[in-house]
Design a protein around this motif. Structure first.
Motif, PDB file in Angstrom:
ATOM      1  N   GLU A   1      12.586   4.739  -5.120  1.00 51.72           N
ATOM      2  CA  GLU A   1      12.142   3.844  -6.180  1.00 51.72           C
ATOM      3  C   GLU A   1      10.820   3.167  -5.857  1.00 51.72           C
ATOM      4  OE1 GLU A   1      13.738   3.694  -9.024  1.00 51.72           O
ATOM      5  OE2 GLU A   1      15.260   5.090  -8.267  1.00 51.72           O
ATOM      6  N   CYS A   2      10.372   3.254  -4.613  1.00 48.58           N
ATOM      7  CA  CYS A   2       9.135   2.570  -4.204  1.00 48.58           C
ATOM      8  C   CYS A   2       7.908   3.383  -4.608  1.00 48.58           C
ATOM      9  CB  CYS A   2       9.134   2.348  -2.694  1.00 48.58           C
ATOM     10  SG  CYS A   2      10.476   1.308  -2.109  1.00 48.58           S
ATOM     11  N   GLU A   3       6.802   2.660  -4.865  1.00 45.84           N
ATOM     12  CA  GLU A   3       5.535   3.310  -5.187  1.00 45.84           C
ATOM     13  C   GLU A   3       4.922   3.897  -3.912  1.00 45.84           C
ATOM     14  OE1 GLU A   3       4.067   3.793  -8.043  1.00 45.84           O
ATOM     15  OE2 GLU A   3       5.599   2.769  -9.241  1.00 45.84           O
ATOM     16  N   ARG A   4       4.655   5.206  -3.939  1.00 43.45           N
ATOM     17  CA  ARG A   4       4.080   5.864  -2.762  1.00 43.45           C
ATOM     18  C   ARG A   4       2.972   6.797  -3.210  1.00 43.45           C
ATOM     19  NH1 ARG A   4       9.014   7.675   1.157  1.00 43.45           N
ATOM     20  NH2 ARG A   4       7.223   8.329   2.416  1.00 43.45           N
ATOM     21  N   ASP A   5       1.934   6.840  -2.408  1.00 36.41           N
ATOM     22  CA  ASP A   5       0.773   7.674  -2.700  1.00 36.41           C
ATOM     23  C   ASP A   5       0.778   8.847  -1.726  1.00 36.41           C
ATOM     24  OD1 ASP A   5      -1.880   8.779  -2.732  1.00 36.41           O
ATOM     25  OD2 ASP A   5      -2.549   6.969  -3.770  1.00 36.41           O
TER      26      ASP A   5
ATOM     27  N   ASP B   1       3.390  -0.626  -2.375  1.00 36.26           N
ATOM     28  CA  ASP B   1       2.530   0.455  -2.847  1.00 36.26           C
ATOM     29  C   ASP B   1       1.522   0.806  -1.758  1.00 36.26           C
ATOM     30  OD1 ASP B   1       1.086   2.295  -4.257  1.00 36.26           O
ATOM     31  OD2 ASP B   1       0.518   0.946  -5.889  1.00 36.26           O
TER      32      ASP B   1
ATOM     33  N   THR C   1      -1.049   2.875  -2.209  1.00 37.82           N
ATOM     34  CA  THR C   1      -2.340   3.257  -2.814  1.00 37.82           C
ATOM     35  C   THR C   1      -3.450   2.319  -2.329  1.00 37.82           C
ATOM     36  OG1 THR C   1      -1.208   4.047  -4.788  1.00 37.82           O
ATOM     37  CG2 THR C   1      -3.574   3.660  -4.953  1.00 37.82           C
TER      38      THR C   1
END
Length: 440
Positions: free
Chosen positions: A361-365, A433, A435
């Protein structure tokens, strides 16, 4: 014994054994990588190929069952003093011996290949294989009964087709416990190396197949409409008994776990490298690669100091709680029982920066993480295609962006570059995140 020898030589028994053996061994060796990891994988593969072996036994029994009708000697034999049951005994023994021998040859052909590499022999394998042999005997005896009842030339080929459909569709039917009772192939698709078949599932299949075998015998020896109708009683009783005791819980029905096979076997010295007991034979080959990966990760502070095989049971368990001191490795076994894709071990360990699976569910780049990993590896990023086994395509833009970020890291002082990579790892751990963390 002389009558039995004649049956073995002149009936369909020998041809059945040959056909089933050839088909079973060929099916195994088309994809040896499916069962080269160990004995349970072999047992599950043979169980899966019941979709071929069971219809062969059923059709062979039906072909043999119409022999008296084909030779037009039914009325002649009926006038002899010997009962029909005694006359049919050599036929039953010959057909059961033929399919049993075929099953043994198929298992033996696979067992010889893995005997020197399989590190763990689960006791459940014996029961699974014995019930597999019983299933083939039940199919052959049921075929004998149906062939006697419906002695048309098309009966055997029609039963072969019906047998394939029956084994397949009952294996995937819902609810799962019905498939466990009815299909000799149920539960055979392996999802991880420590998978097993619950003993209760094996038991209910044995009960149902035993009832099916007795029904076949009664159809073969029955005289008169009432006897033919009574022949259905054993299979109905078997179905009822199996339904009463079959487990209903998902943990027993859907890819259950063998806890002994999943136990860790570790090196005595540090850095510690561990694999599951079922894959213990590849520990020596994996250890130097895993330690190389740990050394790469050790460039960052607070990095893992141990490498363990990934022991997740994908279908029945949630993601395990992360151990900060452990990085997990996907262990793959090649067609000969050794470590497959050794070149992928170090990159796969480093690609996650030692942070484990991470929260989906976490934002990952992905570009940021790839550039960070390749900075630790000391080489320019490349596409995962050809590096990660099973990866067949990816967006070319992803690697181009990763290369640009990696080139930016190369221009920085080494401590600053490492600090940014560590910040990416920490962001993954805290569900932030990633990013922009390499380009700030």
């Amino acid at each position: 014994m002389s009558v039995l020898r004649i049956e073995l030589r002149r009936s369909a028994a020998a041809g059945t054994a040959l056909l089933a053996s050839v088909v079973g061994v060929a099916a195994l060796y088309i994809a040896p990588g499916r069962w080269s990891a160990g004995w349970m994988d072999l047992a599950l593969s043979v169980k899966e190929y019941m979709i071929l072996l069971w219809p062969i036994a059923l059709a062979a029994g039906a072909w043999q069952g119409r022999r008296e009708h084909r030779a037009k000697v039914g009325e002649l034999f009926a006038t002899t003093p010997r009962s029909r049951a005694r006359r049919m005994l050599p036929v039953l023994v010959a057909m059961s011996a033929s399919v049993g021998l075929a099953f043994l040859l198929v298992v033996g052909a696979g067992g010889m290949r893995i005997a020197s590499t399989a590190a763990y022999f689960p006791p459940d394998v014996v029961a699974i294989l014995l019930v597999g042999a019983l299933s083939l005997i039940a199919a052959a005896w049921l075929g004998l009964g149906i062939g006697r009842l419906l002695p048309a030339p098309v009966t055997a080929p029609m039963l072969a087709v019906a047998g394939v459909l029956l084994v397949f569709f009952t294996a995937i039917m819902r609810p799962d416990w019905m498939g466990a009772i009815l299909s000799p192939a149920y539960g055979s698709s392996p999802f991880y190396p420590f998978q097993t078949i619950d003993p209760r599932v094996t038991a209910v299949l044995a009960i149902f197949m035993g009832g099916l075998a007795l029904t076949g015998v009664l159809l073969l020896v029955a005289r008169g409409p009432r006897a033919f109708a009574a022949a259905a009683l054993p299979v109905l009783l078997g179905l009822g008994a199996a339904t009463a005791i079959v487990p209903r819980d998902e943990a027993a029905l859907v890819a259950p776990v063998d806890p002994v096979a999943r136990e860790l076997v570790c090196t005595d010295d540090a850095p510690k490298v561990c694999v599951t007991r079922v894959n213990a034979n590849v520990l020596d080959a994996l250890t130097p690669l895993a330690r190389q990966g740990l050394a790469v990760l050790a460039k960052m502070p607070d990095s893992p100091t141990q490498a363990h095989e990934d022991r997740r049971a994908y279908l029945v368990e949630d993601e395990p709680v992360r151990d900060a001191d452990v990085v997990t490795i996907v262990v793959r076994i090649d067609d000969h029982g050794g470590l497959a894709h050794p070149d992928a071990v170090v990159p796969e360990m480093v690609f996650g920066l030692g942070a484990g699976y991470g929260d989906p569910e976490c934002e990952r780049d992905a570009a940021v993480e790839r550039a960070s990993a390749y900075h630790l590896l000391g080489r320019e990023p490349v596409s995962d295609v050809g590096v990660i086994p099973g990866m067949i395509e990816e967006d070319p833009q992803l690697n181009a962006e990763a290369v640009t970020l990696w080139q930016g890291l190369q221009k920085l002082p080494a401590p600053e570059a490492l600090s940014r990579v560590t910040a990416v790892r920490d962001a993954i751990l805290t569900c932030q995140d990633t990013t922009g963390l390499l380009s700030r």
